[in-house]
Motif scaffolding. Sequence first.
Motif, mmCIF file in Angstrom:
data_model
loop_
_atom_site.group_PDB
_atom_site.id
_atom_site.type_symbol
_atom_site.label_atom_id
_atom_site.label_comp_id
_atom_site.label_asym_id
_atom_site.label_seq_id
_atom_site.Cartn_x
_atom_site.Cartn_y
_atom_site.Cartn_z
ATOM 1 N N VAL A 41 0.839 -1.198 0.000
ATOM 2 C CA VAL A 41 0.000 0.000 0.000
ATOM 3 C C VAL A 41 0.876 1.252 0.000
ATOM 4 O O VAL A 41 0.610 2.204 -0.736
ATOM 5 N N ASP A 42 1.938 1.240 0.797
ATOM 6 C CA ASP A 42 2.838 2.385 0.840
ATOM 7 C C ASP A 42 3.477 2.631 -0.523
ATOM 8 O O ASP A 42 3.542 3.770 -0.988
ATOM 9 N N TYR A 43 3.939 1.564 -1.166
ATOM 10 C CA TYR A 43 4.566 1.713 -2.485
ATOM 11 C C TYR A 43 3.568 2.252 -3.508
ATOM 12 O O TYR A 43 3.893 3.140 -4.305
ATOM 13 N N SER A 67 2.068 6.620 -6.872
ATOM 14 C CA SER A 67 0.972 7.426 -7.420
ATOM 15 C C SER A 67 1.178 8.902 -7.120
ATOM 16 O O SER A 67 0.969 9.756 -7.979
ATOM 17 N N TYR A 68 1.590 9.198 -5.907
ATOM 18 C CA TYR A 68 1.839 10.586 -5.543
ATOM 19 C C TYR A 68 2.971 11.172 -6.377
ATOM 20 O O TYR A 68 2.868 12.290 -6.887
ATOM 21 N N ASP A 69 4.063 10.411 -6.527
ATOM 22 C CA ASP A 69 5.185 10.894 -7.329
ATOM 23 C C ASP A 69 4.772 11.135 -8.777
ATOM 24 O O ASP A 69 5.178 12.122 -9.387
ATOM 25 N N ALA A 70 3.960 10.232 -9.312
ATOM 26 C CA ALA A 70 3.530 10.375 -10.699
ATOM 27 C C ALA A 70 2.604 11.586 -10.867
ATOM 28 O O ALA A 70 2.691 12.302 -11.861
ATOM 29 N N ASN A 94 4.398 16.107 -16.217
ATOM 30 C CA ASN A 94 4.631 15.158 -17.315
ATOM 31 C C ASN A 94 4.517 15.810 -18.688
ATOM 32 O O ASN A 94 4.788 15.171 -19.679
ATOM 33 N N GLY A 95 4.093 17.033 -18.776
ATOM 34 C CA GLY A 95 4.130 17.790 -20.019
ATOM 35 C C GLY A 95 3.263 17.273 -21.145
ATOM 36 O O GLY A 95 3.483 17.590 -22.299
ATOM 37 N N VAL A 127 -3.157 6.581 -12.585
ATOM 38 C CA VAL A 127 -3.932 5.579 -11.849
ATOM 39 C C VAL A 127 -3.633 4.186 -12.407
ATOM 40 O O VAL A 127 -3.489 3.220 -11.641
ATOM 41 N N GLU A 128 -3.524 4.069 -13.739
ATOM 42 C CA GLU A 128 -3.200 2.775 -14.343
ATOM 43 C C GLU A 128 -1.811 2.299 -13.926
ATOM 44 O O GLU A 128 -1.611 1.119 -13.639
#
Length: 142
Positions: free
Chosen positions: A34-36, A41-44, A49-50, A64-65
């Motif tokens: 769950v942490d990973y 997700s937070y980092d992404a 991402n431009g 999300v994917e």
Amino acid sequence: NEAVKNPILSIAVAMALWPMALIVAFIGAPILAVDYALQSSYDALSADNGSGSGSGPHPFIRNVEIGAANVCHVGKFYYLISKMMLKQGLRVGKRQIKRRGGVGKVAGDVGNWAVDRALHPVDSLGMAWNTIRSGADVLVEA
């Protein structure tokens, strides 16, 4: 060879380490999964991402994917670790039962140990507290 020379020490180490291995395998792995997933997700989502309009799926959907794929991979890893722990536990358990003289002898030893723990509750609480504390220390340090 050292285990044969010092069987009491070997049993004490096994009694201390196997519960921790099971706790880490069955409780620690889902927490890490769950942490990973949350961290990736937070980092992404926080990275720029431009991608402009029309250049593929919406950045949120894509992220999300990616997070879902990460959870699936970590889930597969958790399944494999659990399977390995179960097989190793069965192997060690069978070997210990055979070494200790059969199921009846082991059941008698467990019964004697349970009665001893019931007659010495302060020692039992101390053992339980030390096990919980060492498990928490391992999880905090990870």
